[in-house]
Design a protein around this motif. Structure first.
Motif, PDB file in Angstrom:
ATOM      1  N   TYR A  30       0.841  -1.217  -0.065  1.00  0.00           N
ATOM      2  CA  TYR A  30       0.103   0.084  -0.043  1.00  0.00           C
ATOM      3  C   TYR A  30       0.780   1.312   0.162  1.00  0.00           C
ATOM      4  O   TYR A  30       0.730   2.195  -0.594  1.00  0.00           O
ATOM      5  N   SER A  54       1.321   4.303  -2.856  1.00  0.00           N
ATOM      6  CA  SER A  54       0.777   5.636  -2.638  1.00  0.00           C
ATOM      7  C   SER A  54       1.935   6.449  -2.758  1.00  0.00           C
ATOM      8  O   SER A  54       1.942   7.668  -2.757  1.00  0.00           O
ATOM      9  N   LEU A 110      -4.168  10.834  -1.944  1.00  0.00           N
ATOM     10  CA  LEU A 110      -3.794   9.475  -1.901  1.00  0.00           C
ATOM     11  C   LEU A 110      -4.938   8.657  -2.004  1.00  0.00           C
ATOM     12  O   LEU A 110      -4.789   7.667  -2.924  1.00  0.00           O
ATOM     13  N   ARG A 156      -4.775   8.071  -5.889  1.00  0.00           N
ATOM     14  CA  ARG A 156      -3.470   7.184  -6.439  1.00  0.00           C
ATOM     15  C   ARG A 156      -3.704   5.879  -6.094  1.00  0.00           C
ATOM     16  O   ARG A 156      -3.297   4.951  -6.831  1.00  0.00           O
ATOM     17  N   LEU A 157      -4.197   5.430  -4.639  1.00  0.00           N
ATOM     18  CA  LEU A 157      -4.708   4.009  -4.565  1.00  0.00           C
ATOM     19  C   LEU A 157      -5.595   3.555  -5.384  1.00  0.00           C
ATOM     20  O   LEU A 157      -5.550   2.199  -5.782  1.00  0.00           O
ATOM     21  N   LEU A 175      -1.326   5.659   6.419  1.00  0.00           N
ATOM     22  CA  LEU A 175      -0.361   6.299   4.993  1.00  0.00           C
ATOM     23  C   LEU A 175      -0.476   7.601   4.792  1.00  0.00           C
ATOM     24  O   LEU A 175       0.379   8.381   4.510  1.00  0.00           O
ATOM     25  N   HIS A 185       2.384  10.621   4.665  1.00  0.00           N
ATOM     26  CA  HIS A 185       2.307  11.599   3.524  1.00  0.00           C
ATOM     27  C   HIS A 185       2.461  13.098   4.029  1.00  0.00           C
ATOM     28  O   HIS A 185       3.280  13.846   3.807  1.00  0.00           O
TER      29      HIS A 185
END
Length: 585
Positions: free
Chosen positions: A79, A83, A156, A159-160, A181, A185
């Motif tokens: 993950y 990311s 995020l 992007r995932l 996550l 960031h």
């Protein structure tokens, strides 16, 4: 208290066999939220966050994968890579990694505030949140803004989404993993000097454990909690918590019982982690003035002592000279953990301890005739500390010259926690009323995504409240009919000097009520006497019950009303949301 006097005030129907009512379904309490086209508003971001894997499902998944922790950590690393980050990137954050059962959030708060007193820019990741989810990610002690949260969330999330593999079993991270996550960031983009990271649950299997090179690690007081995930003995739990140890990275622990302490020692030796035992705060105060703590409660001294060691170690690792002058070394006994150094806390450290704030933990609010005692204790050890704090606070408070004094308990607990054991610890506090309600701030909470919970139905949470009430009733029955052959025992939870002043029970002293949400419970408790909490007129049905009606008169006429809110941090968060509207802004 007889069963006939154990009253329930349900403001929503509970259907047979726990089936979800149409009302509950319409309110969105038992169905997954519908994923709509993402907007750029904060509430839109939180609603989309809520569509991710629920905490309950996450815990079930972790239980299934417990035998292969490497699988979980590898999934988290994947993950992270999707990311846009690698595990090596996290080394830049100069992380302080903290786990434990009781006091880890408070220890994190002390540690962060101490280091911020040195002029450092701090990041702080914790869970759960009380009012708004953005509280979990803090910069310089403050929750990130709604705008910053929204910006990082959508960046995020998209992007995932773009990199997910539809053929995989789990294509998006769960709620807590996603926020972990996102915190990484935020901290990297905000260029913090350090990040204090609180472990979610456990240690070895926690998704924060992808951190490979923290500067220092800490273990707070251990206890029995999350037994289905971590194990049902202190030794098993200690093994889990020690999973955050890293080779060559110093770690500190508060004093623990012998068996779990031995597990931590062995775990540290296997990993080649230098582990130290914290001396009590009193040892650091010797020869100097007493340290003032921003958080109340005797148990906070242990958290503060650990925070001082973590902060000092971090400062030393980073080459700071002003890290506290050593007093005297205390040799450890053979076979025992080496003792952490005893040093003189610097003015920066003293300032940090004094100015630490951590809402919802041993928090006291005075509002006219009402005094609110807020503590999210939810384990037996933390509840014992909560009871000691509450009794000490009552012992210090000034008694009214005239008029009655009323004590009210507002309680809820969730998950697999033993509510009967928690309520038994609360019994000596001599409450006049015990109020039970779910962790729902208001019945219609769809306009506030931060407070939404999709892991349970309304029926389930109300039935759990009924179980709490039945436990409370049985406890009072046992108290009213003691064993004639037993000898009186001293009240549990503290020395005789802290016993409460005589508190003759009212005729309603054993009464209890169930409300369907926190707002209704607070309306009844406050009777319009809280100068800040002034909701619209309550529904007529709110007081349409003999006990509620008679109790309302007692509360209206009382000179002082003491309200302890405990059992769940989510309950405390809901209460704070209503008592302090500024927290929702």
């Amino acid at each position: 208290m007889s069963r006939a006097r154990c009253h329930a005030l349900f403001l929503a129907a509970v259907s047979p066999r726990g089936a979800t009512t149409g009302v509950a379904a319409r309110r969105g309490l038992s169905a997954w939220p519908v994923l709509q086209e993402p907007g750029m508003e904060y509430q839109d971001a939180v609603r989309t966050l809520n569509t991710l894997q629920t905490n309950a499902n996450y815990l079930e998944m972790v239980k299934r994968e417990r035998g292969d922790p490497q699988t979980q950590l590898e999934a988290m690393k994947l993950y992270l890579a999707r990311s846009g980050l690698q595990v090596e990137d996290l080394d830049q954050l100069n992380i302080i990694h903290i786990t434990g059962t009781k006091g880890k959030g408070s220890t994190c708060a002390f540690t962060e505030r101490i280091l911020r007193s040195y002029g450092l820019k701090t990041g702080f990741f914790s869970s759960p949140h009380l009012v708004q989810v953005r509280e979990r990610i803090r910069i310089n002690g403050q929750p990130i803004s709604s705008e910053l949260f929204t910006k990082h969330f959508w960046s995020l999330y998209h992007r995932l989404e773009e990199t997910k593999d539809d053929s995989s079993c789990v294509s998006m991270p769960g709620y807590f993993r996603f926020l972990t996550l996102m915190a990484f960031h935020v901290f990297l983009q905000e260029k913090v000097d350090l990040a204090v990271v609180e472990v979610g649950i456990g240690g070895a299997y926690d998704c924060t454990n992808i951190i490979r090179k923290p500067v220092v690690c800490g273990i707070t007081s251990l206890g029995i909690d999350h037994t289905g995930l971590l194990g049902d003995t202190m030794e098993k739990i200690a093994w889990q918590k020690g999973g955050i140890f890293k080779s060559g990275v110093p770690a500190f622990t508060v004093p623990q019982p012998d068996e779990p302490l031995a597990v931590l020692r062995d775990r540290a030796q296997q990993i080649s982690c230098p582990l130290y035992l914290c001396p009590p705060l009193q040892a650091l105060e010797e020869g100097g003035p007493p340290l003032t703590l921003g958080l109340e409660g005797e148990h906070q001294r242990s958290n503060a002592a650990l925070a001082l060691q973590l902060a000092r170690c971090w400062l030393q690792q980073k080459g700071y000279q002003d890290a506290g002058e050593l007093k005297a070394s205390r040799p450890s006994l053979p076979g025992q953990l080496p003792l952490a150094p005893v040093f003189q806390p610097t003015p920066h450290m003293q300032q940090g301890l004094r100015h630490t704030e951590w809402p919802g933990r041993t928090q006291l609010l005075r509002r006219g005739p009402l005094t609110w005692y807020l503590d999210g204790a939810h384990t037996t050890s933390s509840m014992q500390a909560c009871v000691r704090w509450f009794r000490q606070a009552l012992h210090r408070c000034q008694r009214p010259d005239s008029g009655s004094e009323v004590r009210v308990l507002l309680f809820n607990s969730t998950g697999d926690r033993d509510s009967a054991a928690l309520l038994k610890l609360l019994q000596p506090c001599q409450f006049d009323y015990a109020i039970f309600c779910p962790n729902l701030a208001e019945m219609a909470s769809t306009d506030n995504a931060d407070q939404q919970n999709f892991t349970v139905t309304l029926d389930q949470v109300l039935l759990r409240c009924l179980t709490h009430q039945q436990h409370w009733s049985r406890l009072h029955e046992e108290q009213a009919s003691p064993d004639p052959w037993s000898t009186p025992s001293r009240e549990q939870g503290g020395p005789a000097s802290l016993l409460l002043a005589p508190h003759p029970p009212h005729t309603h002293s054993a009464s209890s009520l169930i409300f369907s949400c926190i707002s209704h419970a607070l309306q009844w408790i406050t009777q319009g006497r809280d100068p800040v909490f002034q909701p619209p007129s309550p529904p007529r049905a709110l007081l349409a019950h003999p006990v509620a009606d008679s109790g309302a008169m007692v509360l209206q006429e009382a000179a002082t009303v003491h309200v302890l809110v405990t059992g769940s941090l989510h309950l405390v968060g809901g209460v704070l949301k209503l008592l302090d509207p500024s927290l929702s802004q």
